[in-house]
Design a protein around this motif. Structure first.
Motif, PDB file in Angstrom:
ATOM      1  N   THR A 269      49.132  57.785  80.039  1.00  0.00           N
ATOM      2  CA  THR A 269      50.147  57.850  79.448  1.00  0.00           C
ATOM      3  C   THR A 269      50.793  56.399  79.213  1.00  0.00           C
ATOM      4  N   LYS A 271      53.799  55.425  79.384  1.00  0.00           N
ATOM      5  CA  LYS A 271      54.727  55.060  80.222  1.00  0.00           C
ATOM      6  C   LYS A 271      54.537  54.336  81.507  1.00  0.00           C
ATOM      7  N   ASN A 272      53.454  54.959  81.978  1.00  0.00           N
ATOM      8  CA  ASN A 272      52.901  54.557  83.274  1.00  0.00           C
ATOM      9  C   ASN A 272      51.935  53.472  83.217  1.00  0.00           C
TER      10      ASN A 272
END
Length: 595
Positions: A269, A271-272
């Protein structure tokens, strides 16, 4: 959740509890031994290769060399993925129990493994498999130790606690150097050299007809440091079996917030995934080149460029490690007060600014005759189309053109030179002051003709260099720094060499001391082990591990023995820019139990 400065000060001012000391001892001791195991092979690679690879044809030797190199650096990120996922799924404690067991047994078995003469082709294949196991285990060890200690550390002391882990790589290197020096000295002093035998059981002769000899350490004594590692393994296992799971992992497991697919969540993802990229390029990339420059490239440079003998170089580096290692604790503790980011980036910036004058000073101090000789004008005249960028990390690439042969000869001799473009098709030449020496194309020659041409070329170049004052081919060079034993350092020249190397180690401690706490704070608990391990091992295994080969290729290409430093300077500088813009500040105030 953050904490107030008064709360942080109260935590920092109290003494360590017995349990905290036990956590640090268990993690640090095991990690020291793991780095010791890993560095042993690197320090003794040439000796080990002679036992297992020399009987093979050149193409086969090249494959084995490539695999040994890959195990040392390339496979470490894969170990980070495997053991990082295990650490986030089953826990920190049991995962890095597994890594120390794999590393320790692999190292011990290297010491037991018969050579090619006894086991044939199976011996080098098993050696490479054990080396691969070492690389994979190391890929999982660091992340586990860093996360385990950080998750046990009280708020406000994570930098100080994890700095003990950061010391372990340097202490492991120091331990391996000291053990090798002690064993080598003892074995060679008590056992006579033996004649080198060929595959047919006949003694190999030197050019003058005398038998070629091999020291007892090179023949069998090198196995002792590997076999001795079994005692370190048993101690590490005993200590680690007394440990408890980290409180952050237990809390996460009790609350049912554990990740079921940590690798997918950490890197699948944006986000990470972007955190891992920022950590790699904004922190670890620069930290890696400063770390490898200060420890490994400094040792490579002083041995292969400045031409200090191997024993003396190891003594000087060992003393610099002893004197500078306390910097890990200092900068780790300082990062608890002012933050991790400014210290790491400042270390990268100082390194980028000072590397060129510092390495110039190192040459001038350790080998004044070489430094003076480099004032002579040396020129390579060659068709640019025949010149290669001599990047050769495994030692297996072939550079056969006249231009490449000329440049490689001068680079190995630590000569600064200029390259002048010659007309297309013209043979490359070397001009040393007023002496002009033609090079040769190795691909166009073979057999006795190649051997004769090579010998004539090298003798001519060496004679011209000697006339120009280069000490490398002179009968004696009394100006070069030399230590006759571990405590033979008390002259102005040798103390100055150690002081310069200690400065480089202090830069290492500046960038490396706070990095574990910083990486732990960037990632949430559920993917922390996986998240930090991969960027750390890509940065250190690839950017750092390729540094010596890349630096040599740049130096050979440019004709300047210091030009290879541009690799570290540019990467460290890029990290300063990227880190300043993208790496979050104030992570030292973060409550890592709250994510």
């Amino acid at each position: 959740m953050a904490y107030t400065p008064s709360e942080a000060g109260a935590v920092r001012s109290r003494p360590m509890t017995a349990e905290e000391k036990k956590v640090i001892l268990a993690s640090s001791a095991g990690t020291i031994f793991e780095w010791y195991d890993f560095y042993l092979y690197g320090s003794l690679a040439a000796i080990i290769g002679a036992q297992y690879f020399t009987a093979f044809p050149e193409a086969t030797r090249n494959v084995f060399a490539l695999l040994a190199f890959a195990a040392g650096f390339i496979v470490r990120p894969f170990g980070a993925l495997v053991f990082g996922a295990m650490g986030d799924l089953i826990g920190r404690k049991y995962t890095f129990l597994a890594t120390i067991l794999i590393m320790g047994l692999s190292t011990f078995l290297v010491g037991l493994l018969p050579g090619y003469a006894s086991w044939g082709v199976a011996a080098p294949i098993i050696l490479i498999a054990l080396r691969m196991a070492q690389g994979l285990a190391l890929g999982g060890e660091y992340g586990g130790a860093a996360v385990y200690v950080a998750e046990h550390a009280p708020q406000g002391r994570r930098g100080y606690f994890t700095s003990f882990i950061q010391m372990t790589a340097t202490l492991g290197l120091l331990l391996s150097l000291v053990v090798i020096l002690l064993v080598q000295g003892y074995v060679n002093a008590n056992w006579d050299p033996s004649p080198v035998m060929d595959a047919a059981g006949q003694a190999v002769l030197n050019a003058d007809g005398s038998p070629k000899m091999i020291t007892a350490f090179d023949l069998w004594g090198w196995r002792i440091p590997f076999l001795g590692s079994i005692f370190l393994l048993l101690i590490s296992l005993y200590i680690r079996l007394q440990m408890h799971e980290s409180p952050a992992f237990k809390k996460m497991k009790e609350e049912g917030t554990q990740s079921k697919a940590p690798l997918k969540e950490a890197f699948g993802t944006w986000k990470n995934g972007k955190i891992a990229l920022i950590a790699l390029f904004g922190l670890v990339m620069g930290q890696a080149v400063v770390w490898y420059s200060g420890q490994f490239y400094a040792l490579f440079f002083i041995q292969n460029v400045i031409k200090v003998d191997s024993f003396s170089a190891n003594v000087f580096v060992a003393w610099s490690l002893i004197l500078g290692t306390g910097g890990f604790l200092f900068f780790g503790s300082l990062s608890d007060r002012i933050g991790r980011k400014p210290i790491i980036l400042a270390g990268c910036l100082i390194a980028a600014i000072t590397y060129f004058p510092v390495f110039h000073l190192l040459t001038k101090t350790a080998n004044p005759a070489l430094f003076a000789a480099q004032e002579h004008q040396v020129t390579v005249s060659a068709d640019p189309a025949t010149c290669s960028f001599q990047f050769n990390p495994t030692g297996t690439a072939k550079f056969t053109s006249a231009c490449d042969i000329a440049k490689a000869m001068l680079a190995r001799s630590s000569v600064n030179y200029e390259t002048v473009d010659a007309p297309a098709g013209e043979n490359a030449t070397i001009k040393i002051d007023e002496t002009v020496i033609p090079s040769y194309d190795a691909a166009a020659l073979s057999g006795e003709e190649l051997a004769t041409t090579k010998s004539t070329f090298e003798k001519s170049v060496n004679a011209a260099l000697e006339k120009a004052g280069y000490p490398l081919v002179a009968a004696n060079n009394t100006t070069v720094a030399k230590a006759n034993n571990f405590f033979d350092i008390f002259t102005g020249q040798k103390l100055m060499v150690i002081a310069i190397l200690t400065y480089l180690i202090l830069l290492v401690t500046m960038v490396y001391g706070p990095i574990a706490a910083m990486l732990v704070e960037l990632f949430p608990t559920r993917i922390r082990y996986s998240g930090l391990s991969l960027p750390y091992h890509i940065g250190n295994g690839w950017f750092g591990g390729l540094l010596p080969a890349t630096a040599f290729a740049i130096s050979a290409q440019s004709g300047n023995i210091y030009a290879g430093l541009w690799y570290a300077v540019i990467i460290a500088g890029a990290t300063v820019v990227i880190g300043t813009l993208l790496v979050p500040g104030g992570t030292h105030k973060k409550d890592i139990f709250a994510d």
